[in-house]
Write an enzyme that holds these catalytic residues in place. Structure first.
Site, PDB file in Angstrom:
ATOM      1  N   LYS A 174       0.843  -1.197   0.000  1.00 16.88           N
ATOM      2  CA  LYS A 174       0.000   0.000   0.000  1.00 16.88           C
ATOM      3  C   LYS A 174       0.876   1.244   0.000  1.00 16.88           C
ATOM      4  CE  LYS A 174      -2.130  -1.299   3.781  1.00 16.88           C
ATOM      5  NZ  LYS A 174      -3.106  -1.382   4.895  1.00 16.88           N
ATOM      6  N   THR A 206      -8.835   9.716   8.035  1.00 17.97           N
ATOM      7  CA  THR A 206      -8.372   8.422   7.527  1.00 17.97           C
ATOM      8  C   THR A 206      -8.290   7.376   8.627  1.00 17.97           C
ATOM      9  OG1 THR A 206      -6.084   9.156   7.838  1.00 17.97           O
ATOM     10  CG2 THR A 206      -7.070   9.521   5.670  1.00 17.97           C
ATOM     11  N   GLY A 208      -8.781   4.310  10.656  1.00 18.23           N
ATOM     12  CA  GLY A 208      -9.344   2.995  10.384  1.00 18.23           C
ATOM     13  C   GLY A 208      -9.333   2.570   8.935  1.00 18.23           C
ATOM     14  N   THR A 209      -8.579   3.260   8.076  1.00 16.40           N
ATOM     15  CA  THR A 209      -8.575   2.876   6.663  1.00 16.40           C
ATOM     16  C   THR A 209      -7.984   1.485   6.456  1.00 16.40           C
ATOM     17  OG1 THR A 209      -6.510   4.128   6.420  1.00 16.40           O
ATOM     18  CG2 THR A 209      -8.533   5.209   5.706  1.00 16.40           C
ATOM     19  N   GLY A 210      -6.954   1.144   7.206  1.00 17.11           N
ATOM     20  CA  GLY A 210      -6.357  -0.187   7.060  1.00 17.11           C
ATOM     21  C   GLY A 210      -7.323  -1.285   7.456  1.00 17.11           C
ATOM     22  N   CYS A 211      -8.015  -1.087   8.568  1.00 20.03           N
ATOM     23  CA  CYS A 211      -9.020  -2.065   9.008  1.00 20.03           C
ATOM     24  C   CYS A 211     -10.109  -2.216   7.951  1.00 20.03           C
ATOM     25  CB  CYS A 211      -9.653  -1.609  10.318  1.00 20.03           C
ATOM     26  SG  CYS A 211      -8.507  -1.215  11.649  1.00 20.03           S
TER      27      CYS A 211
END
Length: 491
Positions: A174, A206, A208-211
């Site tokens: 990413k 942004t 919690g974008t990974g979750c």
């Protein structure tokens, strides 16, 4: 089948990250979300304050409670925190072997806080081999391969290849932490590389974008999408969610993404009614019109037998003119119908109208009288309304417009037939209202129209009700016309 996706992760009481974000992402992706809590995290949009890790025996009990009962189509793993937690999850994976495992190796929050004990890093590396896809951000990728944080996209891809080869797992590289206008991603499987362009959305929200990304991929993969398509669709959904993140106004730090922006904007928030609910709403909506029809001098005189003969024959002539044109409108409904059963029904209705007109010629009013009688204002207005509905080519609105001729006619007829007796001057006419074939046709027409309304969006359903109501008012005017009570505009 709706994918059943289990999130194994920590909490976020503000709802933007952790299992709360996972459950929203799974739901937005069309799945049924479940959650097993690994850690209770006191955090908000500005940072993490405290982490409480429940006993691993309770973690194991949660995992077993789910898998003993529910068929799991995919697992998304987020924050684990300790070596004991990682070992417990690894042992459960070995026992259950879910078909899809996506590991988001949560080590560093968006705020920069460390979320994983340092001595658990080696344990997390071994867990990578049990996953199908690993989705680290750039700092987490560097920790997993034991190297300095990459600062260029080629370096990120190189680290992703090393992680993939070392553990035999697909890696999502990413580029979100890199600077610049672009935010590329790449699916890396050994030396195989599939890159995805991405735009950088101008927002600070942004959290919690990974979750959200990892759980979004998991639900789409569980639904049968190949990894590449699951990633592409999730990226488009997440980009839209980021574009609308400012609308939420949650917190004073890095706020959450708007997981349901697309669903709320395109799907609406109102529950769609059932056909039975539509029928009840529409019938109630025209209650004042139905009551006014019952009070019309023509209807009351027809019921008690005091109606003048000339008024009755004029009404029949208008009815014959109406049926001739109504038949063409029903034929148009047949032509527009979406299925063969509805096509056949409306075509049969068109034929019944012509048969009824012929019966009027033979039994009550001669053909010459019908042809010599000009259509009244109420007849013309009603037919113009139906013709306009047919001309628009909108099947749903058209079937709503033709419905009152069935429904109101049957409703009025049931009460008029009850007034029939052997010496009633219009007994033969009143008895036609008891025709079981017409009653069955009315029930079918109601079913077709209200099902179309139940399946329609809010705007179309509103247009259908407007067309239905307008036709009901024309029915009132049609019954009022024989005794020159044409004042429909007062309703």
């Amino acid at each position: 089948m709706i994918p059943r996706v289990l999130s194994i992760a920590g909490t976020d009481p503000t709802g933007g990250a952790g299992i709360q974000a996972d459950l929203k992402s799974i739901a937005a992706g069309g799945g049924y979300g479940m959650a097993v809590v690994t850690a209770l995290v006191a955090q908000n949009t500005r940072g993490v304050r405290e982490v409480h890790t429940p006993p691993v025996s309770f973690l194991a009990a949660q995992l077993d409670a789910v898998s003993d009962d529910v068929a799991i189509d995919a697992v998304k793993i987020g924050m684990l925190g300790t070596t004991q937690v990682i070992a417990t999850v690894a042992a459960w994976l070995d026992r259950v072997r879910p078909p899809v495992v996506v590991l988001d190796p949560v080590m560093v929050a968006t705020s920069g806080d460390r979320l994983l004990d340092a001595d658990a890093e080696d344990a997390l590396r071994t867990l990578c081999a049990r996953a199908d896809l690993v989705t680290p951000n750039i700092p987490e990728l560097a920790i997993l391969v034991g190297e300095p944080t990459a600062v260029t996209w080629p370096d990120v891809l190189a680290q992703a290849r090393r992680l993939s080869t070392r553990h035999g797992v697909a890696v999502l590289a990413k580029g979100g932490h890199l600077g610049g206008a672009d935010a590329p991603d790449a699916l890396v499987t050994g030396e195989q590389l599939t890159q995805f362009a991405g735009e950088r959305v101008a927002t600070s929200h942004t959290h919690g974008t990974g979750c959200s990304l990892s759980s979004g991929i998991a639900v789409r993969r569980a639904a049968g999408a190949p990894w590449e398509r699951a990633l592409d669709e999730t990226k488009r959904w997440l980009t839209e969610s980021l574009r609308h993140a400012d609308e939420l106004a949650v917190g004073t730090g890095h706020g959450p993404v708007h997981h349901f922006a697309g669903l709320w904007h395109r799907g609406g928030l109102l529950t769609r009614p059932t056909p039975a609910q539509v029928a009840a709403q529409w019938w109630t909506h025209i209650g004042d019109i139905r009551a006014a029809i019952d009070e019309l001098p023509f209807v009351r005189a027809l019921g008690d037998g005091s109606l003048r003969h000339d008024a009755f024959t004029w009404y029949l002539a208008q009815d014959a003119l109406y049926l001739r044109a109504y038949s063409r409108v029903l034929a148009q409904a047949s032509a527009l119908a979406p299925d063969a059963a509805a096509q056949e029904f409306w075509a049969a209705g068109a034929y019944r109208c012509l048969a009824a007109e012929a019966q009027l010629h033979e039994s009550w009013v001669g053909a010459d009288e019908i042809h010599s009688t000009p259509p009244g204002a109420a007849t013309t207005a009603y037919l113009d309304h139906l013709a306009a509905s047919a001309a628009r080519g909108d099947y749903a609105v058209l079937v709503a417009a033709v419905l009152p001729c069935y429904w109101i006619y049957r409703d009025v007829g049931e009460r008029l037939h009850a007034a029939s007796h052997p010496r009633h001057p219009y007994r033969a006419w009143l008895d036609t209202y008891a025709d079981p074939e017409f009653a069955a046709a009315t029930t079918r027409a109601i079913d077709i129209a209200t099902r179309a309304a139940a399946d329609a969006g809010d705007a179309l359903r509103a247009r259908m009700r407007d067309a239905f109501t307008a036709s009901a008012r024309h029915e009132w005017a049609f019954f009022a016309a024989p005794l020159a009570q044409e004042s429909a505009d007062t309703l």
